[in-house]
Design a protein around this motif. Structure first.
Motif, mmCIF file in Angstrom:
data_model
loop_
_atom_site.group_PDB
_atom_site.id
_atom_site.type_symbol
_atom_site.label_atom_id
_atom_site.label_comp_id
_atom_site.label_asym_id
_atom_site.label_seq_id
_atom_site.Cartn_x
_atom_site.Cartn_y
_atom_site.Cartn_z
ATOM 1 N N TRP A 1 -6.707 -5.869 -5.554
ATOM 2 C CA TRP A 1 -5.846 -5.107 -4.645
ATOM 3 C C TRP A 1 -5.389 -5.989 -3.484
ATOM 4 O O TRP A 1 -4.207 -5.990 -3.135
ATOM 5 C CB TRP A 1 -6.607 -3.884 -4.111
ATOM 6 C CG TRP A 1 -5.743 -2.997 -3.265
ATOM 7 C CD1 TRP A 1 -5.015 -1.939 -3.693
ATOM 8 C CD2 TRP A 1 -5.513 -3.113 -1.858
ATOM 9 N NE1 TRP A 1 -4.347 -1.390 -2.632
ATOM 10 C CE2 TRP A 1 -4.633 -2.084 -1.493
ATOM 11 C CE3 TRP A 1 -5.955 -3.976 -0.875
ATOM 12 C CZ2 TRP A 1 -4.195 -1.904 -0.193
ATOM 13 C CZ3 TRP A 1 -5.526 -3.804 0.425
ATOM 14 C CH2 TRP A 1 -4.648 -2.774 0.760
ATOM 15 N N SER B 1 -1.662 -0.542 -4.492
ATOM 16 C CA SER B 1 -2.377 0.630 -5.009
ATOM 17 C C SER B 1 -1.875 1.004 -6.400
ATOM 18 O O SER B 1 -2.672 1.314 -7.292
ATOM 19 C CB SER B 1 -2.212 1.812 -4.059
ATOM 20 O OG SER B 1 -2.738 1.494 -2.796
ATOM 21 N N ARG C 1 -0.849 7.942 -7.890
ATOM 22 C CA ARG C 1 -1.458 7.636 -6.591
ATOM 23 C C ARG C 1 -2.701 8.487 -6.346
ATOM 24 O O ARG C 1 -3.664 8.015 -5.736
ATOM 25 C CB ARG C 1 -0.430 7.801 -5.476
ATOM 26 C CG ARG C 1 0.604 6.703 -5.586
ATOM 27 C CD ARG C 1 1.492 6.587 -4.428
ATOM 28 N NE ARG C 1 2.376 5.442 -4.634
ATOM 29 C CZ ARG C 1 3.560 5.330 -4.101
ATOM 30 N NH1 ARG C 1 4.023 6.279 -3.308
ATOM 31 N NH2 ARG C 1 4.300 4.270 -4.344
#
Length: 126
Positions: free
Chosen positions: A20, A42, A102
């Motif tokens: 990430w 993300s 998400r």
């Protein structure tokens, strides 16, 4: 050279926070937009967190629950689709998919943190 690439990929899969961060830094340097970089990082690492959660579960309980992880993913998609349909009356696929993706990132990120802490505590106490 192939060993180095394999090592980098294995590290990013087993330590998705590093993946990430690498994606965030690369995206921030390219776009100069920090909030978009956070979103991109993300989005790109959701699968890494799902795989890492599976690996942690296998390490802790010596069983693969990949089918449970996939079932949770699709259950979240089902719930999001139903809620989106009830609220909007029409389904906007792009918006719906982004929300599902998400939310799953947040879910698996939190699960990764919890299982990592649980595994550490378990290894310390045993």
């Amino acid at each position: 050279m192939s060993e180095v690439v394999a090592w980098v990929i294995a590290t990013i899969v087993t330590i998705p926070l590093l993946g990430w961060y690498i994606i965030y830094i690369f995206s921030a340097k390219m776009s100069k937009n920090k909030s978009k970089s956070i979103q991109r990082a993300s989005d790109w690492t959701t699968v890494l967190f799902m795989i890492a959660v599976n690996f942690i579960i296998v390490e802790l309980w010596a069983k693969s629950f990949l089918w449970v992880i996939l079932a949770v993913f699709f259950f979240v998609a089902l719930i999001f689709t139903f809620i989106h349909w009830r609220l909007a009356g029409d389904i906007h696929v792009g918006k719906l998919f982004k929300g599902i993706w998400r939310f799953n990132f947040l879910l698996f990120f939190m699960t990764y943190l919890f299982l990592s802490g649980f595994g550490l505590l378990l290894r310390i106490l045993s």
